[in-house]
Design an enzyme around this catalytic site. Structure first.
Site, PDB file in Angstrom:
ATOM      1  N   LYS A   1       0.853  -1.195   0.000  1.00 29.81           N
ATOM      2  CA  LYS A   1       0.000   0.000   0.000  1.00 29.81           C
ATOM      3  C   LYS A   1       0.889   1.245   0.000  1.00 29.81           C
ATOM      4  CE  LYS A   1      -3.877   2.011   2.656  1.00 29.81           C
ATOM      5  NZ  LYS A   1      -4.684   1.892   3.881  1.00 29.81           N
TER       6      LYS A   1
ATOM      7  N   SER B   1      -9.625   1.875   2.904  1.00 29.48           N
ATOM      8  CA  SER B   1      -8.755   2.605   2.007  1.00 29.48           C
ATOM      9  C   SER B   1      -7.714   1.741   1.293  1.00 29.48           C
ATOM     10  CB  SER B   1      -8.034   3.700   2.785  1.00 29.48           C
ATOM     11  OG  SER B   1      -7.177   3.126   3.763  1.00 29.48           O
TER      12      SER B   1
ATOM     13  N   SER C   1      -9.773  -0.375   7.172  1.00 34.12           N
ATOM     14  CA  SER C   1      -9.222  -0.267   5.813  1.00 34.12           C
ATOM     15  C   SER C   1      -8.566  -1.510   5.242  1.00 34.12           C
ATOM     16  CB  SER C   1      -8.211   0.866   5.755  1.00 34.12           C
ATOM     17  OG  SER C   1      -8.884   2.048   5.500  1.00 34.12           O
TER      18      SER C   1
HETATM   19  N1  GLN Z   1     -12.951   4.233   6.341  1.00 27.60           N
HETATM   20  C1  GLN Z   1     -12.352   4.704   7.564  1.00 27.60           C
HETATM   21  C2  GLN Z   1     -11.970   6.146   7.443  1.00 27.60           C
HETATM   22  O1  GLN Z   1     -12.225   6.721   6.437  1.00 27.60           O
HETATM   23  C3  GLN Z   1     -11.199   3.842   7.915  1.00 27.60           C
HETATM   24  C4  GLN Z   1      -9.994   4.151   7.165  1.00 27.60           C
HETATM   25  C5  GLN Z   1      -8.831   3.340   7.575  1.00 27.60           C
HETATM   26  O2  GLN Z   1      -8.968   2.318   8.264  1.00 27.60           O
HETATM   27  N2  GLN Z   1      -7.668   3.820   7.219  1.00 27.60           N
HETATM   28  O3  GLN Z   1     -11.438   6.717   8.361  1.00 27.60           O
END
Ligand code: GLN
Length: 478
Positions: free
Chosen positions: A79, A154, A178
């Site tokens: 990532k 994400s 994410s």
């Molecule tokens: N979807 C969540 C957010 O937007 C989690 C994102 C993540 O785990 N990095 O904060």
């Protein structure tokens, strides 16, 4: 032999027996990426030359008859928020568009020590803020199972890469779901380790009290292999710890499974509930004891998460000032920046996307004097209550089963207009980050071809246990 469908162990066997070379293996992934990445947009950077030279090194070792570690020659995708020395690391943001990582993250160093091949860096929501990978400054990633749908986020670039056979394994990062939510959308395995189980050194910060790096793989066995390499104490991250939890093989007979009633309510796709309940039933038929439990503060988890995460993010992202890192209005010829303040405002205003700016504003607001007690401090207190809910539940049960996400993958563009709808995707995952627990998402069926994830939550540092339990399902129950 179809090289790209092998597991890590099978790949290792093939390499050791010289059925194929590491260069052949790497090339087969690179060719697939070259052909298909355009339509999926999973990779932001492909490291073709370095990948091939890493593979050559492994082939030399094989020629010399040296013993290989399980991951030697295994092609992985990372990532683009985890630093790999000498490779661009954008965090999905224009503000870091040209940033070259000056060192390896600890997890990367550990994986490189095992001889992995790094194929490239994968797309993500900007600074990992999002649930669909649509917040990337470099265009959305598409779900390989259905190109009209999101891969989740994400870490959508990494999960799509695994699902599309662009790599053997990938790394993602978690703050509120994410890894697990996109794993569930793409039909792959994703592990969010206990807070502190994996070093965060070299992970670009989002919300430091929640962030964790974790594996994304096709099988639970692969997940275990990668996790066992990246876990453990690191002098460079004071929040990392060496787990002392012993890991004897877990059995289903006598296993106490908790099913929280707050996670099986209206608002969740009834088909998702059906599939998760069917999975739970399989365990029950094989001797597990299923018990309804209550996590009464679940309803406050998202509000709590969306105060704590933006607050920490606003502090962490203060470093991108247009001077020290990346994108800067001061270097631009047409810049209208006259004063230092202009440089800050214009660099941040143009360098950050809409969702990141929204979170910075939310975070600064809840940390500002006069509001700090009412929002940030209160959210921390609620976080403690959420944690206590889990502690109490774990007095009675060994593991907790829930859906990973309330829906399967949604359509591209379906939720971009309404951030609150997007935030709801994290309803079953964010509480786990707030409570600092480990959890895994594994595929447990599909709705018209769209995968659905089962989430298994464990006690702190019981990653081995939840992987054992998940592996039993994967091997025989599905
Ligand atoms: N979807 C969540 C957010 O937007 C989690 C994102 C993540 O785990 N990095 O904060």
């Amino acid at each position: 032999m179809e090289l790209r469908t092998l597991t890590i162990k099978k790949t290792h066997e093939g390499l050791s027996k010289k059925e194929f070379s590491a260069v052949e293996l790497t090339n087969s992934y690179l060719e697939k990426i070259e052909k298909e990445n355009k339509s999926i947009n999973s990779f932001l950077t492909v490291c073709k030359d370095s990948a091939l030279s890493q593979a050559k090194e492994i082939d030399k070792k094989i020629e010399k008859g040296q013993r290989l570690s399980l991951l030697a020659g295994a092609p992985g995708a990372i990532k683009d928020i985890i630093l790999v020395e000498g490779v661009k690391c954008t965090a999905g943001s224009k503000i870091l568009e040209n940033y070259i990582a000056p060192y390896d993250a600890t997890c990367i160093k550990r994986l490189k020590d095992q001889g992995i091949v790094i194929l490239g860096k994968t797309n993500l929501d900007e600074f990992a803020m999002g649930s669909s990978t649509e917040n990337s400054a470099f265009e959305a990633t598409k779900n390989p199972i259905d190109l009209t749908r999101v891969p989740g986020g994400s870490s959508g670039g990494s999960t799509a890469a695994v699902a599309a056979d662009f790599c053997l394994f990938a790394l993602g990062s978690e703050t509120g779901g994410s890894i697990r939510q996109p794993a569930s959308f793409c039909g792959v395995v994703g592990l969010k380790p206990t807070y502190g189980a994996v070093s965060r050194y070299g992970l670009i910060h989002f919300a430091s009290s929640l962030d964790q790096i974790g594996p994304i793989t096709k099988t639970v066995e692969d997940c275990r292999i990668v996790f066992n390499v990246i876990k453990g104490k690191d002098e460079l991250d004071s929040t990392s710890v060496e787990s002392k939890v012993s890991s004897s093989k877990s059995q289903v007979a006598g296993l106490r499974i908790g099913v929280p009633k707050e996670y099986f309510v209206e608002g969740t796709d009834p088909e998702v509930i059906k599939l998760v309940k069917r999975a739970i039933k399989k365990y029950e038929e094989n001797g597990a004891k299923v018990e309804e439990i209550s996590l009464p503060h679940t309803e406050y988890a998202l509000s709590c998460y969306y105060i704590i995460a933006p607050s920490e993010a606003s502090a962490n992202l203060a470093r991108y000032d247009g001077i020290k890192y990346g994108f800067s209005k001061v270097k631009n010829q047409e810049s209208k920046a006259k004063t230092l303040m202009d440089v800050y405002l214009q660099s941040r205003g143009e360098g950050f996307g809409e969702e990141v700016r929204r979170r910075i504003m939310l975070g600064i607001y809840s940390l500002s004097s006069g509001y700090y007690e009412a929002y940030y401090v209160r959210a921390q207190k609620v976080r403690t209550l959420i944690k206590k809910d889990f502690d109490k539940a774990f007095e009675k049960v060994d593991v907790i089963f829930t859906p990973t996400s309330p829906t399967p993958a949604f359509k591209l563009g379906e939720k971009t207009k309404d951030p609150l709808q997007m935030y709801l995707s994290d309803i079953f995952t964010a509480p786990v980050n707030l409570a600092e627990l480990p959890a895994i998402s594994i595929p447990c069926g599909d709705i018209g071809g769209l995968p659905v994830g089962l989430q298994i939550i464990g006690k702190p540092f019981e990653e081995e246990k939840i992987m054992d339990i998940a592996q039993i399902f994967e091997k025989g129950y599905s």
